[in-house]
Design an enzyme around this catalytic site. Structure first.
Site, mmCIF file in Angstrom:
data_model
loop_
_atom_site.group_PDB
_atom_site.id
_atom_site.type_symbol
_atom_site.label_atom_id
_atom_site.label_comp_id
_atom_site.label_asym_id
_atom_site.label_seq_id
_atom_site.Cartn_x
_atom_site.Cartn_y
_atom_site.Cartn_z
ATOM 1 N N SER A 1 0.558 11.092 -7.945
ATOM 2 C CA SER A 1 1.092 12.132 -6.745
ATOM 3 C C SER A 1 1.490 13.154 -7.553
ATOM 4 C CB SER A 1 2.279 11.459 -6.182
ATOM 5 O OG SER A 1 2.255 10.002 -5.768
HETATM 6 N N1 SAH Z 1 3.119 6.037 -8.733
HETATM 7 C C1 SAH Z 1 1.662 6.242 -9.295
HETATM 8 C C2 SAH Z 1 0.991 6.694 -8.153
HETATM 9 C C3 SAH Z 1 -0.377 5.609 -7.858
HETATM 10 S S1 SAH Z 1 -1.201 5.948 -6.289
HETATM 11 C C4 SAH Z 1 1.649 7.382 -10.255
HETATM 12 O O1 SAH Z 1 2.643 7.682 -10.921
HETATM 13 O O2 SAH Z 1 0.442 7.375 -11.067
HETATM 14 C C5 SAH Z 1 -0.742 4.583 -5.540
HETATM 15 C C6 SAH Z 1 -0.958 2.971 -6.078
HETATM 16 O O3 SAH Z 1 -0.784 1.944 -5.192
HETATM 17 C C7 SAH Z 1 -2.358 2.698 -6.598
HETATM 18 O O4 SAH Z 1 -2.579 2.601 -7.743
HETATM 19 C C8 SAH Z 1 -2.849 1.563 -5.723
HETATM 20 O O5 SAH Z 1 -3.791 0.541 -6.282
HETATM 21 C C9 SAH Z 1 -1.440 1.158 -5.531
HETATM 22 N N2 SAH Z 1 -1.487 0.196 -4.414
HETATM 23 C C10 SAH Z 1 -1.770 0.009 -3.262
HETATM 24 N N3 SAH Z 1 -1.348 -0.996 -2.520
HETATM 25 C C11 SAH Z 1 -0.680 -1.764 -3.346
HETATM 26 C C12 SAH Z 1 0.043 -3.119 -3.356
HETATM 27 N N4 SAH Z 1 0.189 -3.829 -2.168
HETATM 28 N N5 SAH Z 1 0.693 -3.609 -4.466
HETATM 29 C C13 SAH Z 1 0.660 -2.989 -5.432
HETATM 30 N N6 SAH Z 1 0.065 -1.685 -5.726
HETATM 31 C C14 SAH Z 1 -0.678 -1.146 -4.600
#
Ligand code: SAH
Length: 278
Positions: free
Chosen positions: A119
């Site tokens: 993000s």
């Molecule tokens: N906080 C992260 C942002 C990653 S983007 C950072 O700092 O890089 C959001 C992430 O949520 C993705 O990697 C995606 O695979 C994950 N995601 C989506 N649905 C999910 C779920 N039900 N449980 C765990 N992770 C999930």
């Protein structure tokens, strides 16, 4: 762009290695082998005198661009000192691909593999600032939050930021490849209070409950019931959710002694919250 003077570089990671021994150099272990300080030359008299040191040390270069990022966050309205300190402390460039390192401190989301994104800093800061305004922390601008659950570890960046403002961070990721990647990225920081789990965050993580805060980095139809159950009284959920208008909006849910209080805030754009693992 933030790059200037001695800190400017462009092109491929190979170009970076030869042109700019700045802060990303530490991300590429091959770089040091070409410098006079390399172990291959240690103990021998170099044929040519060593180059004068670069004006800024590797960590100073990234410290300066990160400080500028924090100034911009403050100018955009982030005012919680805990958040600004945390954003200034975590080296975001360590979480992105080496080809994207020169964008690490721009206010933009970046690809982290498997179709997911880290993000943008302003959104990370905004959501953590909201999290810290949980009812239990009202009037305690210095305090840390208790245990926090993050859904969507991704590359691990936000988990590292959360670690500065919470006593304990549980972060869950449904894609094994990213879970492993976050593990690798975070190893460098040796954070004993960050726990990475591989699993479906739609069901939360009951073993760590109750949580003082729950923060989602992926947007679903609605906030899953399990998250509300696993939230402590006085705690807050901050999550992107589908809005009535068709897009996504940030939703804040407070659990108080009187019940749940729900607030819908600004429009956001997150990757989808999906069930199951892959
Ligand atoms: N906080 C992260 C942002 C990653 S983007 C950072 O700092 O890089 C959001 C992430 O949520 C993705 O990697 C995606 O695979 C994950 N995601 C989506 N649905 C999910 C779920 N039900 N449980 C765990 N992770 C999930």
């Amino acid at each position: 762009t933030w790059a200037s003077g001695a800190m400017r570089w462009s092109g491929s990671p190979t170009d970076m290695a030869t042109q700019r021994p700045g802060f990303p150099a530490r991300l590429a272990p091959t770089v040091s082998a070409s410098t006079p300080a390399s172990s291959a030359l240690r103990g021998r008299q170099p044929a040519v005198p060593p180059k004068p040191p670069v004006p800024s040390t590797p960590s100073m270069a990234s410290d300066a661009v990160r400080a500028r990022m924090v100034q911009k966050l403050a100018a955009q309205g982030i005012s919680d000192a805990r958040v600004l300190r945390a954003m200034g402390a975590v080296e975001r460039h360590r979480f992105v691909d080496s080809a994207l390192v020169n964008q690490a401190y721009e206010d933009t989301s970046l690809p982290i593999g498997l179709g997911q994104t880290i993000s943008k800093p302003s959104v990370v800061a905004r959501m953590i600032e909201l999290l810290l305004a949980a009812p239990a922390l009202t009037g305690k601008p210095q305090d840390r939050l208790g245990r926090v659950l993050e859904i969507g570890t991704g590359c691990g960046y936000q988990a590292a930021v959360l670690n500065h403002v919470a006593t304990e961070v549980y972060s869950i990721e449904r894609l094994r490849g990213l879970h492993e990647r976050a593990r690798t990225n975070l190893r460098h920081f040796r954070l004993a209070t960050v726990h990475l789990m591989f699993g479906d965050g739609m069901v939360g993580y009951a073993k760590g409950a109750p949580y003082a805060g729950i923060i989602a980095a992926a947007g679903g139809e609605a906030v899953p019931e399990a998250w509300i159950e696993q939230l402590a009284v006085g705690g807050r959920i901050v999550a992107p959710t589908h809005s009535a208008k068709g897009g996504q909006a940030l939703v804040v849910i407070d659990k108080t002694a009187r019940g749940l209080e729900r607030l819908i805030l600004e429009a956001v754009h997150f990757v989808p919250l999906k069930s199951g693992v892959a």
